[in-house]
Design a protein around this motif. Structure first.
Motif, PDB file in Angstrom:
ATOM      1  N   GLU A   1      18.300 -29.392   1.031  1.00  0.00           N
ATOM      2  CA  GLU A   1      17.819 -28.408   0.050  1.00  0.00           C
ATOM      3  C   GLU A   1      18.981 -27.767  -0.687  1.00  0.00           C
ATOM      4  O   GLU A   1      20.089 -27.696  -0.171  1.00  0.00           O
ATOM      5  CB  GLU A   1      17.033 -27.285   0.748  1.00  0.00           C
ATOM      6  N   GLU A   2      18.687 -27.300  -1.889  1.00  0.00           N
ATOM      7  CA  GLU A   2      19.624 -26.478  -2.649  1.00  0.00           C
ATOM      8  C   GLU A   2      18.972 -25.124  -2.852  1.00  0.00           C
ATOM      9  O   GLU A   2      17.791 -25.050  -3.185  1.00  0.00           O
ATOM     10  CB  GLU A   2      19.948 -27.101  -4.004  1.00  0.00           C
ATOM     11  N   LEU A   3      19.748 -24.077  -2.648  1.00  0.00           N
ATOM     12  CA  LEU A   3      19.244 -22.717  -2.799  1.00  0.00           C
ATOM     13  C   LEU A   3      20.156 -21.950  -3.744  1.00  0.00           C
ATOM     14  O   LEU A   3      21.342 -22.267  -3.857  1.00  0.00           O
ATOM     15  CB  LEU A   3      19.216 -22.011  -1.432  1.00  0.00           C
ATOM     16  N   PRO A   4      19.636 -20.923  -4.418  1.00  0.00           N
ATOM     17  CA  PRO A   4      20.489 -20.119  -5.294  1.00  0.00           C
ATOM     18  C   PRO A   4      21.592 -19.439  -4.502  1.00  0.00           C
ATOM     19  O   PRO A   4      21.395 -19.054  -3.346  1.00  0.00           O
ATOM     20  CB  PRO A   4      19.532 -19.075  -5.880  1.00  0.00           C
ATOM     21  N   ALA A   5      22.739 -19.271  -5.101  1.00  0.00           N
ATOM     22  CA  ALA A   5      23.879 -18.647  -4.433  1.00  0.00           C
ATOM     23  C   ALA A   5      23.849 -17.126  -4.528  1.00  0.00           C
ATOM     24  O   ALA A   5      24.688 -16.456  -3.947  1.00  0.00           O
ATOM     25  CB  ALA A   5      25.177 -19.176  -5.025  1.00  0.00           C
ATOM     26  N   ASP A   6      22.879 -16.580  -5.250  1.00  0.00           N
ATOM     27  CA  ASP A   6      22.833 -15.125  -5.446  1.00  0.00           C
ATOM     28  C   ASP A   6      21.691 -14.468  -4.684  1.00  0.00           C
ATOM     29  O   ASP A   6      21.111 -13.492  -5.124  1.00  0.00           O
ATOM     30  CB  ASP A   6      22.735 -14.797  -6.934  1.00  0.00           C
ATOM     31  N   LEU A   7      21.379 -14.984  -3.494  1.00  0.00           N
ATOM     32  CA  LEU A   7      20.301 -14.422  -2.692  1.00  0.00           C
ATOM     33  C   LEU A   7      20.676 -13.048  -2.148  1.00  0.00           C
ATOM     34  O   LEU A   7      21.846 -12.745  -1.941  1.00  0.00           O
ATOM     35  CB  LEU A   7      19.995 -15.347  -1.506  1.00  0.00           C
ATOM     36  N   THR A   8      19.651 -12.247  -1.890  1.00  0.00           N
ATOM     37  CA  THR A   8      19.862 -10.967  -1.218  1.00  0.00           C
ATOM     38  C   THR A   8      19.912 -11.208   0.289  1.00  0.00           C
ATOM     39  O   THR A   8      19.579 -12.302   0.768  1.00  0.00           O
ATOM     40  CB  THR A   8      18.708  -9.991  -1.520  1.00  0.00           C
ATOM     41  N   LYS A   9      20.305 -10.182   1.034  1.00  0.00           N
ATOM     42  CA  LYS A   9      20.319 -10.286   2.486  1.00  0.00           C
ATOM     43  C   LYS A   9      18.936 -10.649   3.019  1.00  0.00           C
ATOM     44  O   LYS A   9      18.804 -11.496   3.900  1.00  0.00           O
ATOM     45  CB  LYS A   9      20.751  -8.954   3.120  1.00  0.00           C
TER      46      LYS A   9
ATOM     47  N   GLN B   1      25.936 -15.085   6.402  1.00  0.00           N
ATOM     48  CA  GLN B   1      24.645 -15.649   6.000  1.00  0.00           C
ATOM     49  C   GLN B   1      24.849 -16.828   5.059  1.00  0.00           C
ATOM     50  O   GLN B   1      24.204 -17.860   5.197  1.00  0.00           O
ATOM     51  CB  GLN B   1      23.782 -14.594   5.298  1.00  0.00           C
ATOM     52  N   ARG B   2      25.755 -16.653   4.085  1.00  0.00           N
ATOM     53  CA  ARG B   2      26.012 -17.713   3.107  1.00  0.00           C
ATOM     54  C   ARG B   2      26.477 -18.991   3.803  1.00  0.00           C
ATOM     55  O   ARG B   2      25.985 -20.083   3.527  1.00  0.00           O
ATOM     56  CB  ARG B   2      27.061 -17.269   2.093  1.00  0.00           C
ATOM     57  N   SER B   3      27.398 -18.856   4.727  1.00  0.00           N
ATOM     58  CA  SER B   3      27.936 -20.010   5.433  1.00  0.00           C
ATOM     59  C   SER B   3      26.856 -20.708   6.264  1.00  0.00           C
ATOM     60  O   SER B   3      26.706 -21.933   6.211  1.00  0.00           O
ATOM     61  CB  SER B   3      29.092 -19.565   6.328  1.00  0.00           C
ATOM     62  N   TYR B   4      26.097 -19.926   7.030  1.00  0.00           N
ATOM     63  CA  TYR B   4      25.061 -20.498   7.889  1.00  0.00           C
ATOM     64  C   TYR B   4      23.952 -21.123   7.041  1.00  0.00           C
ATOM     65  O   TYR B   4      23.477 -22.226   7.316  1.00  0.00           O
ATOM     66  CB  TYR B   4      24.511 -19.417   8.811  1.00  0.00           C
TER      67      TYR B   4
ATOM     68  N   GLU C   1      16.389 -12.122   1.419  1.00  0.00           N
ATOM     69  CA  GLU C   1      16.013 -13.488   1.034  1.00  0.00           C
ATOM     70  C   GLU C   1      16.746 -14.516   1.886  1.00  0.00           C
ATOM     71  O   GLU C   1      16.146 -15.504   2.344  1.00  0.00           O
ATOM     72  CB  GLU C   1      16.313 -13.721  -0.453  1.00  0.00           C
ATOM     73  N   ALA C   2      18.027 -14.293   2.100  1.00  0.00           N
ATOM     74  CA  ALA C   2      18.814 -15.217   2.915  1.00  0.00           C
ATOM     75  C   ALA C   2      18.252 -15.284   4.326  1.00  0.00           C
ATOM     76  O   ALA C   2      18.107 -16.369   4.900  1.00  0.00           O
ATOM     77  CB  ALA C   2      20.277 -14.793   2.938  1.00  0.00           C
ATOM     78  N   SER C   3      17.919 -14.134   4.886  1.00  0.00           N
ATOM     79  CA  SER C   3      17.362 -14.103   6.234  1.00  0.00           C
ATOM     80  C   SER C   3      16.050 -14.877   6.312  1.00  0.00           C
ATOM     81  O   SER C   3      15.807 -15.622   7.265  1.00  0.00           O
ATOM     82  CB  SER C   3      17.147 -12.649   6.666  1.00  0.00           C
ATOM     83  N   GLN C   4      15.201 -14.722   5.309  1.00  0.00           N
ATOM     84  CA  GLN C   4      13.929 -15.443   5.286  1.00  0.00           C
ATOM     85  C   GLN C   4      14.147 -16.953   5.185  1.00  0.00           C
ATOM     86  O   GLN C   4      13.479 -17.722   5.873  1.00  0.00           O
ATOM     87  CB  GLN C   4      13.061 -14.922   4.139  1.00  0.00           C
ATOM     88  N   HIS C   5      15.092 -17.379   4.371  1.00  0.00           N
ATOM     89  CA  HIS C   5      15.397 -18.813   4.267  1.00  0.00           C
ATOM     90  C   HIS C   5      15.984 -19.337   5.573  1.00  0.00           C
ATOM     91  O   HIS C   5      15.646 -20.452   6.002  1.00  0.00           O
ATOM     92  CB  HIS C   5      16.367 -19.092   3.112  1.00  0.00           C
ATOM     93  N   ILE C   6      16.859 -18.573   6.190  1.00  0.00           N
ATOM     94  CA  ILE C   6      17.433 -18.976   7.472  1.00  0.00           C
ATOM     95  C   ILE C   6      16.337 -19.164   8.509  1.00  0.00           C
ATOM     96  O   ILE C   6      16.286 -20.180   9.197  1.00  0.00           O
ATOM     97  CB  ILE C   6      18.501 -17.972   7.953  1.00  0.00           C
ATOM     98  N   ASP C   7      15.443 -18.194   8.604  1.00  0.00           N
ATOM     99  CA  ASP C   7      14.334 -18.313   9.560  1.00  0.00           C
ATOM    100  C   ASP C   7      13.483 -19.533   9.266  1.00  0.00           C
ATOM    101  O   ASP C   7      13.099 -20.267  10.169  1.00  0.00           O
ATOM    102  CB  ASP C   7      13.449 -17.052   9.525  1.00  0.00           C
ATOM    103  N   ARG C   8      13.191 -19.767   7.997  1.00  0.00           N
ATOM    104  CA  ARG C   8      12.369 -20.917   7.605  1.00  0.00           C
ATOM    105  C   ARG C   8      13.059 -22.222   7.953  1.00  0.00           C
ATOM    106  O   ARG C   8      12.457 -23.119   8.547  1.00  0.00           O
ATOM    107  CB  ARG C   8      12.070 -20.853   6.103  1.00  0.00           C
ATOM    108  N   LEU C   9      14.339 -22.334   7.596  1.00  0.00           N
ATOM    109  CA  LEU C   9      15.073 -23.568   7.842  1.00  0.00           C
ATOM    110  C   LEU C   9      15.311 -23.809   9.334  1.00  0.00           C
ATOM    111  O   LEU C   9      15.305 -24.951   9.792  1.00  0.00           O
ATOM    112  CB  LEU C   9      16.402 -23.561   7.077  1.00  0.00           C
ATOM    113  N   ARG C  10      15.512 -22.756  10.086  1.00  0.00           N
ATOM    114  CA  ARG C  10      15.677 -22.904  11.533  1.00  0.00           C
ATOM    115  C   ARG C  10      14.383 -23.396  12.163  1.00  0.00           C
ATOM    116  O   ARG C  10      14.408 -24.156  13.124  1.00  0.00           O
ATOM    117  CB  ARG C  10      16.102 -21.589  12.173  1.00  0.00           C
ATOM    118  N   GLY C  11      13.260 -22.962  11.627  1.00  0.00           N
ATOM    119  CA  GLY C  11      11.967 -23.405  12.138  1.00  0.00           C
ATOM    120  C   GLY C  11      11.713 -24.870  11.846  1.00  0.00           C
ATOM    121  O   GLY C  11      10.926 -25.526  12.526  1.00  0.00           O
ATOM    122  N   ALA C  12      12.393 -25.402  10.840  1.00  0.00           N
ATOM    123  CA  ALA C  12      12.218 -26.807  10.458  1.00  0.00           C
ATOM    124  C   ALA C  12      13.128 -27.739  11.238  1.00  0.00           C
ATOM    125  O   ALA C  12      13.056 -28.950  11.067  1.00  0.00           O
ATOM    126  CB  ALA C  12      12.486 -26.955   8.954  1.00  0.00           C
ATOM    127  N   GLU C  13      14.006 -27.195  12.087  1.00  0.00           N
ATOM    128  CA  GLU C  13      14.951 -28.027  12.840  1.00  0.00           C
ATOM    129  C   GLU C  13      14.235 -28.927  13.814  1.00  0.00           C
ATOM    130  O   GLU C  13      13.263 -28.617  14.407  1.00  0.00           O
ATOM    131  CB  GLU C  13      15.961 -27.154  13.609  1.00  0.00           C
TER     132      GLU C  13
END
Length: 82
Positions: free
Chosen positions: A60-68, A47-50, A70-82
């Protein structure tokens, strides 16, 4: 099956399979990351790498201490912005 493991009969009757089934495509079976049992665990290295790649692409810059979760929600959000 005689134990608690979930296995599925192959649609053609050729034996058991594990992994994805047609049910895996059903969006109703997807849990909200906030409801994950392990959602409060630290994000995985994958998750961290992706997320690092997606965040850099989005500028964007995101905190490095996200939970699983939170990371999943950010991934989904950022993928939707592609």
């Amino acid at each position: 099956m005689t134990d608690d493991t979930q296995a599925h009969e192959h649609p053609s009757g050729e034996g058991e399979t594990i992994g994805a089934t047609s049910d895996a495509q059903d969006p109703a079976l997807e849990k909200d990351p906030a409801d994950w049992v392990s959602g409060d665990d630290p994000m995985t290295e994958a998750q961290r790498s992706y997320l690092d790649t997606l965040a850099k692409q989005a500028g964007e810059e995101l905190p490095a201490d996200l939970t699983k979760a939170e990371a999943s929600q950010h991934i989904d959000r950022l993928r939707g912005a592609e």
